[in-house]
Every structure is written in C-alpha cells, then in structure tokens.
Scaffold this motif. Structure first.
Motif: not given
Length: 338
Positions: A31-34, A42-46, A167-170, A173-174
């Motif tokens: 899963g992911y967090e922001t 600065l903001s990003v999903e990881y 990690y292509k999807e990650a 999304k990042f």
C-alpha cells in the motif's frame, strides 16, 4: 543506453572470494501513504512499508532500512536496494538549475543521458544513468524541478539489481503524485544527510567481530555489512551521513595467504591505487587510498591473521573531512586481533 561502470563492477571481484548464491527476498509494496511537509509544501505518495527518513529539506525512502548502506559506495555486490529521494535546494545568483543538475551527478558525465521531461505537471530536466554490476543492472533517474524563483527540487530514483522493474508501479505513483517543496529560509542546508544528526562522537567504544575488535564512536551502530561471499561483513555507521562509515570484512584466506599477491591482484579494483606497507594490530598490512566518487574519499587496508584476511574500509565525505577523518583514523588504529 546501458553503460558499463568498471570502477564499480570490479569493486568486490576478489579472486579469493566464493560468491554466495543465496536468494534474497525483495521487499514488496504494502500500500501507499502520502507524505506532506506543511512548511515547504512538498508532498508525495510512497510505499507505506518502506523505511522513511526526513529532514526539513529532504525526504527519502528505502525498500529496506538494513540495505541503505549500499548507496554509500554503490557496491558491485549487495542486496537489491531501492531508494526514492527528494531534496529541496535554495537558488540564488550563483545557483541555478544547471549547477544543481551538475551537482547531482555522482559519476562521470558520460554515464548520463539528459532530456526534458515532466514530473506530475511540472517541467523538469531529466538524467538517466544505468550500468551493469556483479549482481545485476543498476538504474537511476534524476529530475530537477524549479519550484519557484528561489527553490529547486532534485528527485532521484535509484534501484539495484533490476528492482526498477519490480517497483515500476511505485515509481510511477511516486512521480505522478509529486508536488514541489519550497526552500524554508530559516532552515540550515542539510543537503545529503540521510538524517539530521551529530557528527561522530569523540568518545569511542569497543565493538567485536569475527576474530577482531575495533573502537568506534559511541553514536555509531554496527549493522550487517554489504559484502557477500565473506565470512563476516560489518558496517559501522552513524545517522548523520550514509557515505561516512567503516566496513570490516572477514574473508577466508586458507587457500591464499600471500598478502602482497592478494593486494597486487586487487589494485585494479581500487583505481590502481599504489599500496603502501604499514603495520596494523601488530601485523604487516597494506593500505590504499582511492576515490570512486568526487565527494567521497576512501581508504582500504588488508592484513592476514591465520586463515583469515581482514579488509578494513573507511569512507568519508570530503565536505566534512575535519569531523570524520581524525576520528576514523583513531578507530582504525584501535583495530586489534583476538
């Protein structure tokens, strides 16, 4: 275009090594967090299960906390590490996008391919760099984005052993979720620090390894080292910088005990540095000084005791030489054999 990086490819290609064939489980993405910094914007999903480290002007995540040290020297062998990294730079009359882009280059300029790109909705200058290592392909992307008239962001995606595909999807999304951060005027520049922390302590404590002991700063920790195919590898490192550490590798020397021959055979792995004979722990030893990165100086020492070869490697960031080198030299001088 994929390039070969000989200084790294040969780094741990010791003839006396027996390469380990053990498979390592690559951490997944649960899963992911922001991440959002309210002061900079600065903001990003990881990936939520990755190891995160932040400072007022930096955000970085590693797929494993225990594997982050591979990025200190970009070792030819090691774990399949991955890193997503964003640093906020302050621009002025002497610092612009081009100078920041040049500063972000860790290797020779010929290894980079530059193009214009977008990160999310933001124009960027992009660098791609990739090369073969002993354990697979290293892949890196760097983006430089101008956040406003006085701020720029450097985004780096770096993956060992083909994990850029894992990690292509990650990665997508990042980058797609990225919103730039603006440099906070009141915050000191802590660029390149993994975690804001104190320099190495002048108080040393004794740590033990396989057949040896060494004194290290009391604010350093001992973690599993990056080398494979060895009896033991220990990485002594603090929290301030990932490129300032002491690594002690214990290697089987039962089939080759001629120290001068071992050193001569492996000079090429250290940019053909000239070895000098020294004494360490009451034993004959050889020392070589070298540098694989324009910002990091290194020293390696070889000595044999019984059936074991000991390799002691020291790395320090040139910009903080006065804080690290004197302490590290005391550490190495304290090295003793059991």
């Amino acid at each position: 275009m994929k390039k070969i990086l000989p200084i790294l490819t040969l780094l741990f290609a010791f003839a006396i090594f027996t390469t380990s064939c053990n498979k390592v489980n690559i951490p997944g993405v649960d899963g992911y967090e922001t991440y959002t910094n309210e002061k900079t914007g600065l903001s990003v999903e990881y990936p939520s299960n990755w190891y995160k480290s932040t400072s007022p002007i930096r955000f970085v995540v590693f797929n494993s906390k225990d594997w982050q040290s591979r990025f200190a020297r970009y070792e030819s062998e090691g774990n399949p590490s991955a890193k997503f990294d964003i640093t906020i730079y302050q621009m002025d009359s002497t610092v612009n996008l081009d100078t920041i882009l040049a500063k972000s280059m860790k290797f020779e300029k010929s290894f980079y391919e530059q193009s214009d790109a977008k990160v999310g909705n933001y124009p960027a200058k992009k660098l791609v760099y990739t090369f073969e290592l002993e354990t697979g392909v290293f892949y890196g992307e760097t983006y430089v984005v101008q956040a406003d008239e006085t701020s720029a962001n450097v985004i780096q995606i770096e993956c060992f052993d083909g994990t850029d595909k894992t990690y292509k999807e990650a990665i997508e999304k990042f980058l797609a979720s990225y919103k730039p951060g603006k440099f906070p005027v009141t915050v000191p520049d802590t660029v390149n620090e993994v975690v804001e922390a104190d320099p190495p302590s002048t108080t040393l404590v004794t740590k033990s390894g396989n057949g040896y002991s060494i004194k290290i700063p009391d604010n350093f920790m001992a973690e599993k080292g990056p080398s494979s195919g060895v009896i033991e590898s220990k990485n002594y490192i603090g929290q301030r910088r990932a490129d300032c550490n002491i690594i002690v590798d214990v290697i089987d020397a039962s089939k080759n005990k001629k120290l001068n021959k071992i050193v001569e055979e492996n000079r090429k792995n250290y940019k053909n540095a000239n070895p000098s004979k020294i004494s360490l722990a009451g034993k004959e030893a050889y020392q070589m000084n070298y540098s694989f990165s324009k910002n990091v100086s290194s020293r390696v020492i070889f000595l044999i005791n019984g059936d074991k070869l000991y390799r002691v490697t020291m790395n320090y960031f040139i910009g903080e030489k006065d804080s690290y080198l004197p302490i590290f030299e005391k550490c190495i001088s304290s090295f003793k054999l059991n």
